[in-house]
Design an enzyme around this catalytic site. Structure first.
Site, PDB file in Angstrom:
ATOM      1  N   ARG A   1     -32.204 -12.664  52.876  1.00  0.00           N
ATOM      2  CA  ARG A   1     -32.439 -11.269  52.473  1.00  0.00           C
ATOM      3  C   ARG A   1     -33.235 -10.494  53.523  1.00  0.00           C
ATOM      4  NH1 ARG A   1     -33.730 -14.966  49.138  1.00  0.00           N
ATOM      5  NH2 ARG A   1     -32.481 -15.371  47.280  1.00  0.00           N
TER       6      ARG A   1
ATOM      7  N   ASP B   1     -26.105  -7.603  35.214  1.00  0.00           N
ATOM      8  CA  ASP B   1     -26.378  -8.945  35.730  1.00  0.00           C
ATOM      9  C   ASP B   1     -25.782  -9.952  34.754  1.00  0.00           C
ATOM     10  OD1 ASP B   1     -28.036  -8.836  33.555  1.00  0.00           O
ATOM     11  OD2 ASP B   1     -29.790  -9.611  34.593  1.00  0.00           O
TER      12      ASP B   1
ATOM     13  N   LYS C   1     -24.743  -3.889  42.144  1.00  0.00           N
ATOM     14  CA  LYS C   1     -25.865  -4.235  41.271  1.00  0.00           C
ATOM     15  C   LYS C   1     -27.185  -3.674  41.813  1.00  0.00           C
ATOM     16  CE  LYS C   1     -28.421  -6.762  38.368  1.00  0.00           C
ATOM     17  NZ  LYS C   1     -29.600  -7.120  39.094  1.00  0.00           N
TER      18      LYS C   1
END
Length: 311
Positions: free
Chosen positions: A186, A247, A228
């Site tokens: 990430r 989710d 998302k």
DNA sequence: TGCCAGGGAGTGT
DNA sequence: ACACTCCATGGC
């Protein structure tokens, strides 16, 4: 209005007659990652379980405690309350009316009854974007650790802690600089987000008012931001309550209770409905379980079905 | 197409 | 104590 009166009491601001307001439900339900609950009840047991959280938002440290319908914003002024915390806790919105609307439908009525003190925070867009990038493929305790280290290493000092680092600050870093955060794959995503935001290629200020489709597309220009994360940023960072992040938990709710789609009449506040449902499905099956299938039964079933498109 | 990345928390055995 | 699963996105 979800409260009766606001007063300055000595160094604190007190909110009286608060409804639709529960600190545990607001601050510990997966929409924010920087609030810490004090590990003991404060005051005397006779007070009825007053408890407190501390956190930093908009560069300000806040200690907030609640005892029933009384909420204390410690060491703050009415001016700061009006300017920052009123909006942060979404106190201009009438949740009582929204709950009444949502309660027309059976599952939502239960969800609202289960966690009626939820409110959708209005966090800073950059912080929401960054933390929800870090949230991907992750669980809440670990997300809190990542966000905490990010602030610890790169946030500006404020009294009592460190602010969330600005996009410009993150943009100045390299992947190696971010290594101590231990964000894994990430790291390059938040670098790309920071560079896009600080350069103005993605203008977060436009997201509040822009057509929602434009806002979604704009965020998804960032490498590592999909539907998302874009939806979470708009809901939790820009108060776009029509946005509806899906989710695994919400997917289970949709397939179990709304196989024909989420009711159209709730679309303008779908994001708030989603918060009630999220809390309900995650906690159902422990105590106070809804009648019907257990969580695991719902999971097995939903695993076999196609995901339902978000609203 | 379906797996992998990097890692820790939660769950089941 | 140990193995197993989960997770949002993009790359291959």
């Amino acid at each position: 209005m979800d409260y009766i009166k606001v007063y300055q009491i000595g160094p604190d601001v007190a909110l009286y007659g608060a409804r639709c307001f529960d600190l545990d439900e607001i601050l510990d339900c997966g929409q924010c990652f920087r609030w810490e609950k004090e590990n003991k009840e404060i005051g005397y047991p006779a007070n009825g379980g007053e408890y407190a959280y501390s956190g930093i938002a908009f560069g300000r440290l806040l200690r907030i405690s609640q005892n029933g319908g009384t909420v204390i914003f410690h060491n703050t002024t009415l001016a700061d309350f009006e300017k920052i915390w009123m909006d942060y806790f979404d106190l201009r919105r009438d949740y009582s009316a929204i709950k009444e609307l949502l309660s027309k439908e059976e599952t939502l009525e239960k969800a609202v009854g289960y966690a009626g003190g939820i409110r959708v925070l209005r966090q800073e867009p950059w912080e929401a974007l960054c933390t929800f990038i870090l949230s991907q493929n992750n669980n809440i305790p670990r997300i809190k650790g990542l966000v905490s280290r990010l602030c610890q290493f790169f946030g500006d000092e404020t009294e009592g802690g460190r602010a969330f680092p600005s996009a410009g600050r993150i943009a100045s870093l390299s992947e190696e600089d971010l290594a101590p955060v231990r964000a894994g794959f990430r790291a390059k995503y938040i670098l790309d987000a920071a560079r896009n935001v600080s350069s103005g290629r993605v203008d977060l200020n436009l997201l509040y008012e822009a057509p929602v489709e434009y806002a979604r597309e704009s965020l998804q220009k960032i490498h590592g931001v999909g539907p998302k994360v874009a939806e979470c940023t708009l809901l939790y960072g820009c108060a776009r309550v029509e946005c509806f992040p899906v989710d695994v938990w919400i997917r289970r709710v949709l397939s179990e209770f709304y196989p024909d789609g989420f009711p159209e009449e709730f679309a303008p506040v779908a994001g708030i409905a989603q918060q009630y449902l999220f809390h309900y499905i995650r906690n159902a099956g422990r105590k106070d379980a809804p009648q019907g299938k257990s969580r695991s039964a719902v999971e097995r079933e939903s695993a076999r079905r196609e995901p339902v498109a978000a609203g």
